[in-house]
Write a protein that holds these residues in place. Structure first.
Motif, PDB file in Angstrom:
ATOM      1  N   UNK B 118       0.818  -1.213   0.000  1.00 15.43           N
ATOM      2  CA  UNK B 118       0.000   0.000   0.000  1.00 15.43           C
ATOM      3  C   UNK B 118       0.852   1.263   0.000  1.00 15.43           C
ATOM      4  N   UNK B 119       2.092   1.127   0.487  1.00 15.13           N
ATOM      5  CA  UNK B 119       2.958   2.298   0.488  1.00 15.13           C
ATOM      6  C   UNK B 119       3.468   2.604  -0.910  1.00 15.13           C
ATOM      7  N   UNK B 120       3.689   1.564  -1.693  1.00 12.83           N
ATOM      8  CA  UNK B 120       4.350   1.809  -2.978  1.00 12.83           C
ATOM      9  C   UNK B 120       3.418   1.701  -4.180  1.00 12.83           C
ATOM     10  N   UNK B 121       2.281   1.012  -4.033  1.00 13.72           N
ATOM     11  CA  UNK B 121       1.325   0.989  -5.146  1.00 13.72           C
ATOM     12  C   UNK B 121       0.087   1.763  -4.710  1.00 13.72           C
ATOM     13  N   UNK B 122      -0.077   2.981  -5.209  1.00  9.17           N
ATOM     14  CA  UNK B 122      -1.252   3.772  -4.832  1.00  9.17           C
ATOM     15  C   UNK B 122      -2.524   3.027  -5.195  1.00  9.17           C
ATOM     16  N   UNK B 123      -3.577   3.309  -4.430  1.00  5.88           N
ATOM     17  CA  UNK B 123      -4.837   2.600  -4.590  1.00  5.88           C
ATOM     18  C   UNK B 123      -5.345   2.564  -6.026  1.00  5.88           C
ATOM     19  N   UNK B 124      -5.232   3.671  -6.702  1.00  7.53           N
ATOM     20  CA  UNK B 124      -5.824   3.718  -8.035  1.00  7.53           C
ATOM     21  C   UNK B 124      -5.071   2.817  -9.006  1.00  7.53           C
ATOM     22  N   UNK B 536      -0.075   4.466 -21.364  1.00  6.74           N
ATOM     23  CA  UNK B 536       0.658   5.611 -20.805  1.00  6.74           C
ATOM     24  C   UNK B 536       0.474   5.643 -19.290  1.00  6.74           C
ATOM     25  N   UNK B 537      -0.767   5.383 -18.897  1.00  5.48           N
ATOM     26  CA  UNK B 537      -1.093   5.365 -17.478  1.00  5.48           C
ATOM     27  C   UNK B 537      -0.201   4.359 -16.732  1.00  5.48           C
ATOM     28  N   UNK B 538      -0.056   3.190 -17.336  1.00  8.06           N
ATOM     29  CA  UNK B 538       0.751   2.161 -16.675  1.00  8.06           C
ATOM     30  C   UNK B 538       2.224   2.566 -16.618  1.00  8.06           C
ATOM     31  N   UNK B 539       2.683   3.239 -17.668  1.00 10.84           N
ATOM     32  CA  UNK B 539       4.071   3.694 -17.662  1.00 10.84           C
ATOM     33  C   UNK B 539       4.288   4.681 -16.520  1.00 10.84           C
ATOM     34  N   UNK B 540       3.357   5.612 -16.387  1.00 14.84           N
ATOM     35  CA  UNK B 540       3.446   6.565 -15.287  1.00 14.84           C
ATOM     36  C   UNK B 540       3.401   5.817 -13.954  1.00 14.84           C
ATOM     37  N   UNK B 541       2.506   4.822 -13.885  1.00  9.42           N
ATOM     38  CA  UNK B 541       2.390   4.023 -12.660  1.00  9.42           C
ATOM     39  C   UNK B 541       3.701   3.358 -12.298  1.00  9.42           C
ATOM     40  N   UNK B 542       4.364   2.765 -13.297  1.00  7.07           N
ATOM     41  CA  UNK B 542       5.624   2.076 -13.014  1.00  7.07           C
ATOM     42  C   UNK B 542       6.660   3.067 -12.488  1.00  7.07           C
ATOM     43  N   UNK B 543       6.720   4.245 -13.113  1.00  9.33           N
ATOM     44  CA  UNK B 543       7.667   5.262 -12.655  1.00  9.33           C
ATOM     45  C   UNK B 543       7.366   5.661 -11.204  1.00  9.33           C
ATOM     46  N   UNK B 544       6.077   5.814 -10.947  1.00 10.66           N
ATOM     47  CA  UNK B 544       5.660   6.237  -9.606  1.00 10.66           C
ATOM     48  C   UNK B 544       6.034   5.190  -8.563  1.00 10.66           C
ATOM     49  N   UNK B 545       5.775   3.941  -8.898  1.00  9.29           N
ATOM     50  CA  UNK B 545       6.118   2.849  -7.975  1.00  9.29           C
ATOM     51  C   UNK B 545       7.616   2.856  -7.708  1.00  9.29           C
ATOM     52  N   UNK B 546       8.392   3.064  -8.783  1.00  6.63           N
ATOM     53  CA  UNK B 546       9.834   3.122  -8.607  1.00  6.63           C
ATOM     54  C   UNK B 546      10.229   4.227  -7.642  1.00  6.63           C
ATOM     55  N   UNK B 548       8.421   5.657  -5.361  1.00  6.46           N
ATOM     56  CA  UNK B 548       7.966   5.384  -3.994  1.00  6.46           C
ATOM     57  C   UNK B 548       8.826   4.330  -3.316  1.00  6.46           C
ATOM     58  N   UNK B 549       9.314   3.354  -4.107  1.00 14.76           N
ATOM     59  CA  UNK B 549      10.204   2.345  -3.527  1.00 14.76           C
ATOM     60  C   UNK B 549      11.438   3.031  -2.942  1.00 14.76           C
ATOM     61  N   UNK B 550      11.993   3.965  -3.712  1.00 14.95           N
ATOM     62  CA  UNK B 550      13.172   4.695  -3.233  1.00 14.95           C
ATOM     63  C   UNK B 550      12.829   5.451  -1.946  1.00 14.95           C
ATOM     64  N   UNK B 551      11.689   6.143  -1.972  1.00 18.95           N
ATOM     65  CA  UNK B 551      11.276   6.964  -0.837  1.00 18.95           C
ATOM     66  C   UNK B 551      11.114   6.117   0.427  1.00 18.95           C
ATOM     67  N   UNK B 552      10.400   4.995   0.273  1.00 19.64           N
ATOM     68  CA  UNK B 552      10.155   4.125   1.422  1.00 19.64           C
ATOM     69  C   UNK B 552      11.472   3.543   1.925  1.00 19.64           C
ATOM     70  N   UNK B 553      12.352   3.199   0.969  1.00 14.91           N
ATOM     71  CA  UNK B 553      13.660   2.670   1.358  1.00 14.91           C
ATOM     72  C   UNK B 553      14.419   3.678   2.206  1.00 14.91           C
ATOM     73  N   UNK B 554      14.428   4.926   1.767  1.00 20.36           N
ATOM     74  CA  UNK B 554      15.123   5.977   2.512  1.00 20.36           C
ATOM     75  C   UNK B 554      14.513   6.139   3.899  1.00 20.36           C
ATOM     76  N   UNK B 555      13.175   6.126   3.940  1.00 19.14           N
ATOM     77  CA  UNK B 555      12.493   6.281   5.226  1.00 19.14           C
ATOM     78  C   UNK B 555      12.889   5.174   6.189  1.00 19.14           C
ATOM     79  N   UNK B 556      12.948   3.945   5.666  1.00 17.56           N
ATOM     80  CA  UNK B 556      13.325   2.818   6.513  1.00 17.56           C
ATOM     81  C   UNK B 556      14.739   2.978   7.055  1.00 17.56           C
TER      82      UNK B 556
END
Lengths: 371, 567
Positions: B118-124, B536-546, B548-556
């Motif tokens: 839920x942290x890295x894949x937004x609900x939508x 296009x939406x999925x491409x944006x989604x993949x970038x976003x997930x990437x 967020x993964x970095x962000x969550x990693x840093x937070x951890x």
């Protein structure tokens, strides 16, 4: 040096007694002399920590006056209340309160870094002073270590260094040894005492551990329910307790009720329902007055030979014994009483055996009946 | 000890006056006012807009709202959806948490990775991924597994489908909540039940679960509130099939021309009442549960219960969960992002991949704007929420100020306001306040996010505040530090990792703290979805997930580095 006058601190009680307030500190008066280690001793809830926190400025008293060397820190009458951070005292907390996000050096440097800008020492001076403080507590080799990586004893020293770095006129110690294990506690007790003496620090020490209080302090104040029961040198508190509470709280005591039968100067003969006792006391009792005799178990000698009965020599029977390592405790019944006698480990008498109890003079202390 | 009342000496009064003027109190007052403003104004406005028309108190908007046809269906749908997905999330999350904390099941790290979903894949994105996986006829799973096996398609655009998707997305939150609870439980409580001769199953249902009740109630409440106010799943899966729930109805009322604010307000009020009941009910249950709560805050290293012959089924379960919740959605998103037009994977599509969508997305001004705004808003809101929550929780936890409970409750209030409803309220308020020209700027979003995340920020910071010993502050005071210095040098630095760690690990609902940054991007995704730009939406989604993964990693990393050790 420190004077406390008529100090009162109350706390709001539970909701059911809305208008009653609990007196945590109840009209306290005492002085602490320059260079001495003064101990507040008492069971939990006696107000010792509250007293210390009032001196620190972390609690606001309701009434009274606190002054150090004539500088008034708090006075209800003069309407003075200096906040804790401007009092310039050092304090060691029970939990040490080491800041986990700083290393050893930064912890100690903190008090210097938060000084008003004009007084703040230069970088070099700061380093010197921190290092000096760390050397005193023998932590200089760990300056770069993260504070959370220290052992319990080291954290304790660190807390001490931090409290000392400003060279405060008064050091407040709130049960600083209670979180250490028994062995380390003993070690630190001597260490603390040595530091205090070498640096000539005036300190107030709060503890519920009587052994600690007796071993370390120049003077002890025994507290109960917000009041001081007795202020004296450790030896005097132990040997001449002024109340049943003090005798009971410090060490172990046998209590024997009786009445004064006769007196000759400072020597009293007390009649009890198990026999007569001859006691010297510096306090005044009239003939016929009800008194309580306290007798320390280690000053009662047991003997299996049954000759010679008189004042301070009673007959009794061993009912039970317990081997405690260095000593052997015996429970001896004498008339209606069960007395505890502590003998060195060479004397061990099985129950049931008839014995002679010989009370040494110094075993006794005389206190008025009903405390 | 008790003694007759002591008259408070006069000194206190003059002291108080003098101290009132201090900078510390200025900040305290400012924060209290801010919290009150943020939470009371939207609520008050909503009430006014719904019940007052032309200067009269009226229920007209309710009459209009509830005379719409299909209202019964909408209410029933909302409840079915909320109850179903809450139940699914709680059962799955609790079961997995127990397996991971208390048994010797292998692959435990996989579960923690899955809990980050839920942290890295937004609900939508999650919902859209499931649409590609399970929609009738084109859904990959339907084509290759479900249809061949059963002869039917599983239709994800239905209430059961919505429950499945929402439940899967929320399960990790329950998992995190329950893990924290099971970990803090004294294992000797369970062991003594085992010694009393209870079989493992009874131990779980009679000892472990009742003891975890406070956490369980919290989980149920949070899930129920979140599903009631959830918009993504009903919007993506339900709109086209006319499966209405409260949130989608509010959205469509507002999207009508002209937008009907008071009817939307009436729906919003109904939703608000429901969430408030939920919060109230939770408070009562939690109070009762606390009475026999013997869970200490101490950390234990619980003995893992050997599963024996159940080990392999449990392992399969864990692996299956990981595949379903992490691998499948991410894989389908990535696949879709490499296609010219979306179609289910075949040999042909898998050999004709393209990166064009990434290029399109990269050059899309909406996306670039979204990224920039997301970043600004994310950082800005996180900082502001942290500062406000830090001061507010300090007031609540540390001072004996009268009325501090009010701040606590006020800060909690926005939790009951569903996101969409809050949006409605804030939108209408600042449309009418020309003296506060925030409408149409980033500021209005900032205000909305601030309001939305203060309850969560408050939860985390008071939890951490309780863990910071009072003595740490007092020793700083004794070292000569004034209030500002204590706050800046001791409280904030100690709170910060707690914020990160507590939000990442302890309270699963922390996802929300990360949301502000990405919601602006979520809007871009929503727009693309409405326009049918799937690849296009999925491409944006993949970038976003990437990202967020970095962000969550840093937070951890941040959380693990600073003094907060695994308890």
């Amino acid at each position: 040096m420190l004077t406390i006058r008529n100090l009162v601190k109350t706390f709001g009680a539970a909701r059911s007694e809305k208008h009653k307030r609990v007196h945590a500190v109840d009209d306290l008066n005492f002085d602490v002399r320059e260079g001495e280690l003064f101990t507040l001793l008492g069971p939990s809830g006696c107000g010792k920590t509250t007293t210390l926190r009032c001196i620190a400025g972390l609690e606001m008293p309701d009434r009274g006056e606190i002054a150090i060397d004539g500088r008034v820190l708090f006075s209800s009458e003069k309407r003075v209340r200096i906040p804790a951070n401007e009092r310039g005292l050092g304090m060691v907390f029970q939990s040490y309160a080491i800041w986990p996000h700083m290393n050893v050096f930064k912890n100690v440097a903190f008090p210097l870094r938060v000084m008003p800008r004009k007084q703040r020492p230069s970088k070099r001076e700061l380093k010197e002073r921190v290092e000096r403080a760390l050397t005193v507590v023998r932590l200089d080799h760990l300056a770069d270590r993260q504070a959370t990586d220290l052992s319990g004893g080291q954290q304790q020293r660190l807390a001490l260094a931090r409290a000392l770095v400003l060279e405060p006129p008064l050091l407040l110690l709130d049960e600083p040894l209670s979180n250490l294990d028994a062995k380390l506690r003993e070690e630190m007790r001597f260490e603390l005492k040595r530091l205090q003496r070498e640096l000539g620090i005036t300190g107030i020490y709060v503890t519920h551990d009587q052994v600690e209080a007796l071993a370390m302090s120049n003077r002890v104040a025994v507290m109960r329910d917000g009041k001081i029961e007795q202020i004296d040198h450790p030896r005097a508190v132990y040997e001449r307790p002024r109340s049943r509470f003090v005798a009971d709280f410090i060490g172990t005591s046998n209590f024997i009720d009786g009445t004064v039968e006769s007196r000759e100067g400072g020597t009293y003969v007390v009649d009890t329902d198990a026999g007569k006792l001859r006691i010297t006391s510096d306090k005044e009792y009239s003939v016929g007055a009800p008194v309580v005799v306290t007798a320390r178990p280690e000053h009662i000698e047991l003997n299996t030979s049954l000759n010679g009965v008189g004042p301070n020599v009673w007959r009794g029977r061993v009912e039970a014994r317990a081997f405690l390592g260095e000593v052997v405790d015996h429970v001896v019944s004498v008339g209606p009483h069960e007395l505890r006698a502590r003998c060195n480990s060479k004397v061990s008498i099985p129950a049931p055996t008839e014995v002679t109890l010989r009370f040494h003079e110094e075993a006794f202390s005389l206190i008025p009946a009903g405390e | 000890m008790a003694a007759p009342a002591v008259a408070r000496p006069p000194i206190i009064r003059t002291e108080r006056l003098r101290r009132l003027a201090s900078g510390r109190n200025a900040i305290v007052a400012l924060v209290a006012l801010l919290v009150a403003y943020l939470s009371l104004v939207p609520l008050g406005f909503l009430l006014w807009q719904t019940f007052v028309r032309g200067g009269h108190l009226t229920l007209a908007s309710f009459r209009e709202a509830y005379s719409e046809t299909g209202l019964f269906d909408m209410t029933a749908n909302s409840f079915a959806f909320a109850a179903g997905s809450t139940a699914l999330a709680v059962v799955v999350g609790t079961g997995l948490a127990h397996l991971v904390v208390r048994t010797d099941v292998p692959f435990k790290p996989l579960m923690f990775a899955a809990s980050l979903v839920p942290l890295i894949i937004p609900g939508i994105l999650h919902t859209i991924a499931w649409f590609f996986l399970l929609s009738p006829e084109i859904g990959v799973l339907n084509l290759h597994f479900i249809h061949p096996l059963t002869g039917h398609d599983f239709n994800v655009t239905s209430i059961p489908g919505m429950i499945l998707v929402e439940g899967l997305h929320l399960a990790p939150l329950v998992f995190l909540l329950m893990v924290a609870s099971f970990r803090s439980m004294d294992p000797s409580l369970e062991e003594s039940a085992v010694m009393s001769g209870a079989p493992l199953r009874s131990v779980f249902f009679r000892i472990t679960l009742p003891l975890a009740r406070p956490a369980l109630y919290a989980a149920i409440l949070i899930m129920a509130v979140r599903t009631l106010e959830s918009f993504e799943v009903p919007a993506v899966l339900g709109l086209n099939q006319h499966i209405w729930v409260f949130t989608s109805r509010i959205w469509s009322t507002l999207n009508a021309v002209p937008p009907d604010y008071s009817t939307a307000g009436a729906y919003a009020m109904s939703l608000l009442v429901l969430t408030t009941i939920g919060v109230f009910w939770h408070g009562r249950l939690a109070n009762r549960a606390r009475a026999y709560q013997t869970v200490t805050g101490k950390g234990f290293r619980p003995r893992a219960i050997p599963l024996g012959k159940w080990k392999w089924p449990a392992t399969v379960l864990i692996l299956a969960y990981f595949v379903v919740s992490v691998v499948l959605p991410l894989a389908i998103l990535f696949y879709a992002s490499t296609q010219q037009f979306y179609s289910p994977p075949t040999h042909y599509t898998l050999t004709h991949l393209t990166w064009d969508n990434y290029k399109t997305v990269y050059h899309d001004p909406l996306v670039r704007h979204g990224f920039k705004n997301s970043l600004i808003l994310g950082l800005g809101t996180a900082t502001a929420v942290m500062l406000i929550a830090a001061v507010a929780s300090w007031i609540v936890v540390r001072t004996r100020l009268r009325g501090r409970w009010l701040i606590d409750n006020l800060a909690f209030l926005p939790l009951t306001i569903p996101g969409l409803v809050l949006g409605v309220a804030i939108l209408s308020i600042y449309l009418r306040t020309p003296w506060l020209p925030v409408y149409g700027t980033l500021w209005i979003l900032f205000i909305a996010y601030l309001t939305r995340y203060i309850p969560y920020g408050m939860r985390y910071s008071s939890t951490s505040m309780f863990q910071i010993g009072r003595e740490l502050e007092e020793s700083a005071q004794m070292s000569g530090a004034g209030w500002f210095q204590v706050f800046r040098r001791i409280v904030l630095p100690l709170l910060m990792p707690g914020f990160v760690v507590v939000s990442v690990r302890e309270l699963g609902s922390s996802v929300l703290l990360y949301s502000p940054g990405r919601e602006v991007l979520s809007i871009a995704i929503w727009e693309m979805w409405r326009n049918g730009q799937f690849p296009e939406l999925c491409a944006l989604g993949v970038l976003m997930v990437g990202g967020l993964v970095v962000l969550v990693g840093v937070a951890y990393k941040l959380g693990a580095r600073i003094g907060v050790r695994e308890a």
